[in-house]
Motif scaffolding. Sequence first.
Motif, PDB file in Angstrom:
ATOM      1  N   GLU A 150     -59.802  -8.934  34.474  1.00  0.00           N
ATOM      2  CA  GLU A 150     -58.371  -8.965  34.748  1.00  0.00           C
ATOM      3  C   GLU A 150     -57.858 -10.385  34.516  1.00  0.00           C
ATOM      4  OE1 GLU A 150     -55.220  -8.327  38.429  1.00  0.00           O
ATOM      5  OE2 GLU A 150     -57.014  -7.094  38.301  1.00  0.00           O
ATOM      6  N   ARG A 151     -56.836 -10.488  33.691  1.00  0.00           N
ATOM      7  CA  ARG A 151     -56.222 -11.797  33.440  1.00  0.00           C
ATOM      8  C   ARG A 151     -54.713 -11.659  33.584  1.00  0.00           C
ATOM      9  NH1 ARG A 151     -58.739 -14.948  28.701  1.00  0.00           N
ATOM     10  NH2 ARG A 151     -60.337 -14.957  30.328  1.00  0.00           N
ATOM     11  N   HIS A 152     -54.148 -12.443  34.483  1.00  0.00           N
ATOM     12  CA  HIS A 152     -52.709 -12.376  34.764  1.00  0.00           C
ATOM     13  C   HIS A 152     -52.278 -10.942  35.093  1.00  0.00           C
ATOM     14  CE1 HIS A 152     -52.672 -16.472  33.567  1.00  0.00           C
ATOM     15  NE2 HIS A 152     -52.689 -16.258  32.263  1.00  0.00           N
ATOM     16  N   GLY A 153     -53.133 -10.241  35.822  1.00  0.00           N
ATOM     17  CA  GLY A 153     -52.785  -8.895  36.273  1.00  0.00           C
ATOM     18  C   GLY A 153     -52.897  -7.816  35.235  1.00  0.00           C
ATOM     19  N   ALA A 154     -53.564  -8.102  34.121  1.00  0.00           N
ATOM     20  CA  ALA A 154     -53.633  -7.107  33.042  1.00  0.00           C
ATOM     21  C   ALA A 154     -54.944  -7.259  32.286  1.00  0.00           C
ATOM     22  CB  ALA A 154     -52.445  -7.268  32.098  1.00  0.00           C
ATOM     23  N   VAL A 155     -55.129  -6.420  31.259  1.00  0.00           N
ATOM     24  CA  VAL A 155     -56.314  -6.520  30.415  1.00  0.00           C
ATOM     25  C   VAL A 155     -56.236  -7.807  29.595  1.00  0.00           C
ATOM     26  CG1 VAL A 155     -56.561  -4.019  30.259  1.00  0.00           C
ATOM     27  CG2 VAL A 155     -55.267  -5.233  28.507  1.00  0.00           C
ATOM     28  N   THR A 156     -57.367  -8.283  29.131  1.00  0.00           N
ATOM     29  CA  THR A 156     -57.385  -9.489  28.306  1.00  0.00           C
ATOM     30  C   THR A 156     -56.936  -9.184  26.885  1.00  0.00           C
ATOM     31  OG1 THR A 156     -59.675  -9.121  27.640  1.00  0.00           O
ATOM     32  CG2 THR A 156     -59.314 -10.456  29.630  1.00  0.00           C
ATOM     33  N   CYS A 208     -63.354  -8.545  38.382  1.00  0.00           N
ATOM     34  CA  CYS A 208     -62.336  -9.399  38.994  1.00  0.00           C
ATOM     35  C   CYS A 208     -62.986 -10.692  39.472  1.00  0.00           C
ATOM     36  CB  CYS A 208     -61.676  -8.706  40.173  1.00  0.00           C
ATOM     37  SG  CYS A 208     -61.129  -7.011  39.868  1.00  0.00           S
ATOM     38  N   GLY A 209     -62.347 -11.813  39.209  1.00  0.00           N
ATOM     39  CA  GLY A 209     -62.851 -13.083  39.706  1.00  0.00           C
ATOM     40  C   GLY A 209     -62.625 -13.252  41.193  1.00  0.00           C
ATOM     41  N   GLY A 210     -61.597 -12.586  41.727  1.00  0.00           N
ATOM     42  CA  GLY A 210     -61.278 -12.663  43.144  1.00  0.00           C
ATOM     43  C   GLY A 210     -61.387 -11.308  43.804  1.00  0.00           C
ATOM     44  N   SER A 211     -60.377 -10.993  44.640  1.00  0.00           N
ATOM     45  CA  SER A 211     -60.408  -9.739  45.380  1.00  0.00           C
ATOM     46  C   SER A 211     -60.251  -8.546  44.437  1.00  0.00           C
ATOM     47  CB  SER A 211     -59.300  -9.727  46.438  1.00  0.00           C
ATOM     48  OG  SER A 211     -58.037  -9.903  45.822  1.00  0.00           O
ATOM     49  N   GLN A 212     -60.613  -7.388  44.968  1.00  0.00           N
ATOM     50  CA  GLN A 212     -60.615  -6.185  44.137  1.00  0.00           C
ATOM     51  C   GLN A 212     -59.206  -5.793  43.718  1.00  0.00           C
ATOM     52  OE1 GLN A 212     -62.105  -2.470  45.867  1.00  0.00           O
ATOM     53  NE2 GLN A 212     -63.379  -2.220  44.040  1.00  0.00           N
ATOM     54  N   SER A 213     -59.088  -5.384  42.485  1.00  0.00           N
ATOM     55  CA  SER A 213     -57.819  -4.940  41.919  1.00  0.00           C
ATOM     56  C   SER A 213     -58.087  -3.725  41.044  1.00  0.00           C
ATOM     57  CB  SER A 213     -57.191  -6.067  41.085  1.00  0.00           C
ATOM     58  OG  SER A 213     -56.157  -5.573  40.257  1.00  0.00           O
ATOM     59  N   PHE A 214     -57.016  -2.973  40.785  1.00  0.00           N
ATOM     60  CA  PHE A 214     -57.136  -1.813  39.908  1.00  0.00           C
ATOM     61  C   PHE A 214     -56.126  -1.879  38.767  1.00  0.00           C
ATOM     62  CE2 PHE A 214     -58.629  -0.647  44.122  1.00  0.00           C
ATOM     63  CZ  PHE A 214     -59.895  -0.159  43.840  1.00  0.00           C
ATOM     64  N   ASN A 215     -55.556  -3.060  38.538  1.00  0.00           N
ATOM     65  CA  ASN A 215     -54.569  -3.213  37.473  1.00  0.00           C
ATOM     66  C   ASN A 215     -55.160  -2.886  36.110  1.00  0.00           C
ATOM     67  OD1 ASN A 215     -52.460  -4.094  39.169  1.00  0.00           O
ATOM     68  ND2 ASN A 215     -53.217  -6.189  39.124  1.00  0.00           N
ATOM     69  N   PRO A 265     -65.159  -6.655  42.318  1.00  0.00           N
ATOM     70  CA  PRO A 265     -64.514  -7.911  42.707  1.00  0.00           C
ATOM     71  C   PRO A 265     -65.526  -9.054  42.823  1.00  0.00           C
ATOM     72  CG  PRO A 265     -64.890  -6.581  44.644  1.00  0.00           C
ATOM     73  CD  PRO A 265     -65.402  -5.775  43.474  1.00  0.00           C
ATOM     74  N   MET A 266     -65.006 -10.273  42.779  1.00  0.00           N
ATOM     75  CA  MET A 266     -65.835 -11.482  42.946  1.00  0.00           C
ATOM     76  C   MET A 266     -67.165 -11.336  42.207  1.00  0.00           C
ATOM     77  SD  MET A 266     -64.979 -12.634  46.878  1.00  0.00           S
ATOM     78  CE  MET A 266     -65.034 -11.002  47.631  1.00  0.00           C
ATOM     79  N   THR A 267     -67.045 -11.116  40.917  1.00  0.00           N
ATOM     80  CA  THR A 267     -68.232 -10.775  40.134  1.00  0.00           C
ATOM     81  C   THR A 267     -69.273 -11.888  40.102  1.00  0.00           C
ATOM     82  OG1 THR A 267     -66.903 -11.404  38.202  1.00  0.00           O
ATOM     83  CG2 THR A 267     -67.199  -9.068  38.617  1.00  0.00           C
ATOM     84  N   TYR A 268     -68.862 -13.121  40.345  1.00  0.00           N
ATOM     85  CA  TYR A 268     -69.834 -14.217  40.369  1.00  0.00           C
ATOM     86  C   TYR A 268     -70.877 -14.014  41.467  1.00  0.00           C
ATOM     87  CZ  TYR A 268     -66.738 -15.820  44.124  1.00  0.00           C
ATOM     88  OH  TYR A 268     -65.980 -15.904  45.265  1.00  0.00           O
TER      89      TYR A 268
END
Length: 238
Positions: free
Chosen positions: A106-112, A143-150, A174-177
């Motif tokens: 997810e980048r800026h709330g959307a697909v890359t 997701c790099g942070g919290s879980q999202s479904f965008n 989420p938080m894939t690292y």
Amino acid sequence: MNTLDDLPNIRPELLDLPTLDKLAPVDNMDHPPRILLLYGSLRERSFSRFLTEEAARILAHFGAEVKIFDPTELPMAGSVPETHPKVAELRELCLWSEGQVWCSPERHGAVTAVMKNQIDWIPLEMGAIRPSQGRTLAVMQVCGGSQSFNVVNTLRLLGRWMRMFTIPNQSSVPMTYKEFDDAGRMRPSAYYDRVVDVMEELFKMTLLLRGRTDYLTDRYSERNERAQAAINRQIGRL
């Protein structure tokens, strides 16, 4: 000509009446299900690629033949001719596939852009061939942070637009690292279990639908358009 008194706007000769017999596979389906996987990042340590590779291992264990497309050096859509080697490779893989997996960060709330660019290179039609229509599809996101479904929501929209059968289940990590080790392998977790669920469902749905997609995607409106076009051609010859 037959008529339908309660459906006067329908041409009866073009209306199909679905039956179970018509849903029988029409081709030899002895080969393993063919699954193409796309991911949406060019980073050396790419979590969307790691998740895609994990999904590919699961699908291979189920018995699928899997291929992962590397988006590196795929030009931006429209910037080069369709004969470009990377474009041709992607389109050939789409034609080869019976099911697909799309996984994007997810980048800026959307697909890359990397993910969208791959989808943009897949045409709805290539002459009489539709490279994506009738394929099954599973969608995933990291997701790099919290879980999202965008991202999975956007991928579902794109899959519908590409006339694909998108399965109900999906994966959002989420938080894939935290979820992958130094070697890029996914650690045991509820998120990993969900990926297994998604791949299991995709494999089952691909087995169920392949060999039947020509019938499942045959539409009254398109039969009507073809019939009208044939009439117009006949009129044009008079």
